[in-house]
Design an enzyme around this catalytic site. Sequence first.
Site, short mmCIF file in Angstrom:
data_model
loop_
_atom_site.label_atom_id
_atom_site.label_comp_id
_atom_site.label_asym_id
_atom_site.label_seq_id
_atom_site.Cartn_x
_atom_site.Cartn_y
_atom_site.Cartn_z
N CYS A 164 -2.70 7.88 9.19
CA CYS A 164 -2.90 8.64 8.05
C CYS A 164 -2.76 10.25 8.74
O CYS A 164 -2.59 11.30 8.05
CB CYS A 164 -4.42 8.64 7.35
SG CYS A 164 -4.59 7.12 6.84
N CYS A 219 -11.91 5.56 -4.75
CA CYS A 219 -10.75 5.18 -3.63
C CYS A 219 -9.59 6.18 -3.94
O CYS A 219 -9.22 6.40 -5.10
CB CYS A 219 -10.35 3.74 -3.81
SG CYS A 219 -11.68 2.72 -3.68
N ILE A 251 -2.32 5.71 -3.78
CA ILE A 251 -1.13 5.91 -3.22
C ILE A 251 -0.18 6.81 -3.95
O ILE A 251 -0.38 6.96 -4.89
CB ILE A 251 -0.33 4.42 -2.99
CG1 ILE A 251 0.31 3.91 -4.36
CG2 ILE A 251 -1.22 3.43 -2.19
CD1 ILE A 251 1.15 2.79 -4.13
N HIS A 305 -2.75 10.05 -1.77
CA HIS A 305 -2.78 9.82 -0.36
C HIS A 305 -1.32 9.38 -0.12
O HIS A 305 -1.17 8.19 0.34
CB HIS A 305 -3.71 9.02 0.13
CG HIS A 305 -4.02 8.84 1.67
ND1 HIS A 305 -3.38 9.66 2.44
CD2 HIS A 305 -4.31 7.97 2.69
CE1 HIS A 305 -3.52 9.62 3.67
NE2 HIS A 305 -4.35 8.35 3.86
#
Lengths: 373, 134
Positions: free
Chosen positions: A77, A195, A198, A317
Amino acid sequence: MSAYVYGVGTSHFGRQPGVGGPALAQQAVLEALRDAEVDSVDAVYAGTVFGAPGTAQRALQSVGITGVPVLTFENACATSSTGFHEARHAVLSGRYERVLVLGIETMTAHFNGPITPEETDAEGRAGLALPGVYAMVASRYDHLHGLRPEALAAVAVKNRRHGSLNDRAQHGVEVTAEEVLASRMVADPLTLLQCCDISDAATAAVVGVDRGRTRDVRIAASALRSGGLWDHRSDQPWGYELMGQVAADAWAEAGIGPEDVDLFEVHDAFTIGEITATEALGLAEPGGGQDLVLSGHTTLGGRQPVNPSGGLLSRGHPLGATGLAQVAEGVWHVRGEAGARQVEGARVAAVETMGGGTAGIDGNGCVVVVLGG
Amino acid sequence: MSPTVQPPPADPRTRATSDGTAVTITGWRCTACHYPMTQQVTACMECRGEVEETTFATEGEVWASTCLRVRVPGHQPPFAVAYVVLDGGPRVLVHTGGDQPLAPGTRARVVAVSETGDLVAEPDGPVSAQEVAS
């Protein structure tokens, strides 16, 4: 001597199957070059986690950047944060005068849902997907300090509210604490709205020597480490000690402390990640990250906003592109160009990116950057 | 540059065997600093000293736990997992059956190796209501 950020740019963030890396990179790089008011660079420090070999070169030819050294980094990341840190040092060392940093990730080309755990990793093979990694952080934090669900929810509520002010964000819809806690459980105690998603995106920054322009943003510090052994002797949740070590490095180099920073962009891949990051950065005592977010200290309008962009929870992310997205947010605030989510009077921003996934160590890599001042 | 079909990678998980009644967990321990390792190594990860094969305790303390309720290849959700610090080290990742994570600080024992090749642990001793994490 310092290195400076001349310009930043990003694509839109979201699930954009079929768009492809080169098209995303065009959006980010052309914006960064225009913002920097340059039309060439001496080198490119690119980053991608899941991209195929040649991803950077394939994207760069689409913006007419060829014939210069191109290096590709991978640090989970923290990939493009690592590229940024290395580009800064390349400038400071005199190797290059001007470096383009590029983060690029097309995650929908690789995953239909959550990131698949790595088969060659002992814990990945055993099924510990990334939500599980952070859920274990929450479990350990709870054992050490007591973890209140309302504190986790407060992180999601705050960041998604911030994200509603960010038109580049993937999820810009406000939510309530009740909705956060009632959403589907992913990995106890982390629910779906805690959360990040993607995402497909590209991000870019131009880093260079001092050229005497007030609009350029000074890089006051940057630090990078990978984690030490994290094993049966470790008492702290995964990543906590690494974040603390890297933050201490950055504060020492910048000659300031967390109390001097006007805003933070931290790695809230999952809500618990923001709570542990704020403690590791020194914004709160161990166990105090919960009260910090519940008090309003870290919300827009509070004393020290954390993740005014909406964070990973709102922005999404795209692993290899995330670090530079955080840097771009910091640059916009220090310049006073962050629009509706501008932190009033911001002079100093700090960025923290945490990369993980390798069992047995305290993180693949963590980067802390201090901008402005 | 697309890869051809390859055999599956070597299994990196903790090595363990079961004879149906007891589990044996094997690994390596440094002959100099006694650091315990589950990864296959030829030298100590901590001091680079010589290592020798060894067996580890099957009992230990739950360090952290969760239950994954999302799709993970090779595993059927929901499945509960925990880090257990085996007595004398190392710390291992185990599956604990069902969907209720074991509470950190409680005792657990590795009792089996699952069909998927994962260590399976159970609470060590009678389970009280407090031992199941809320």
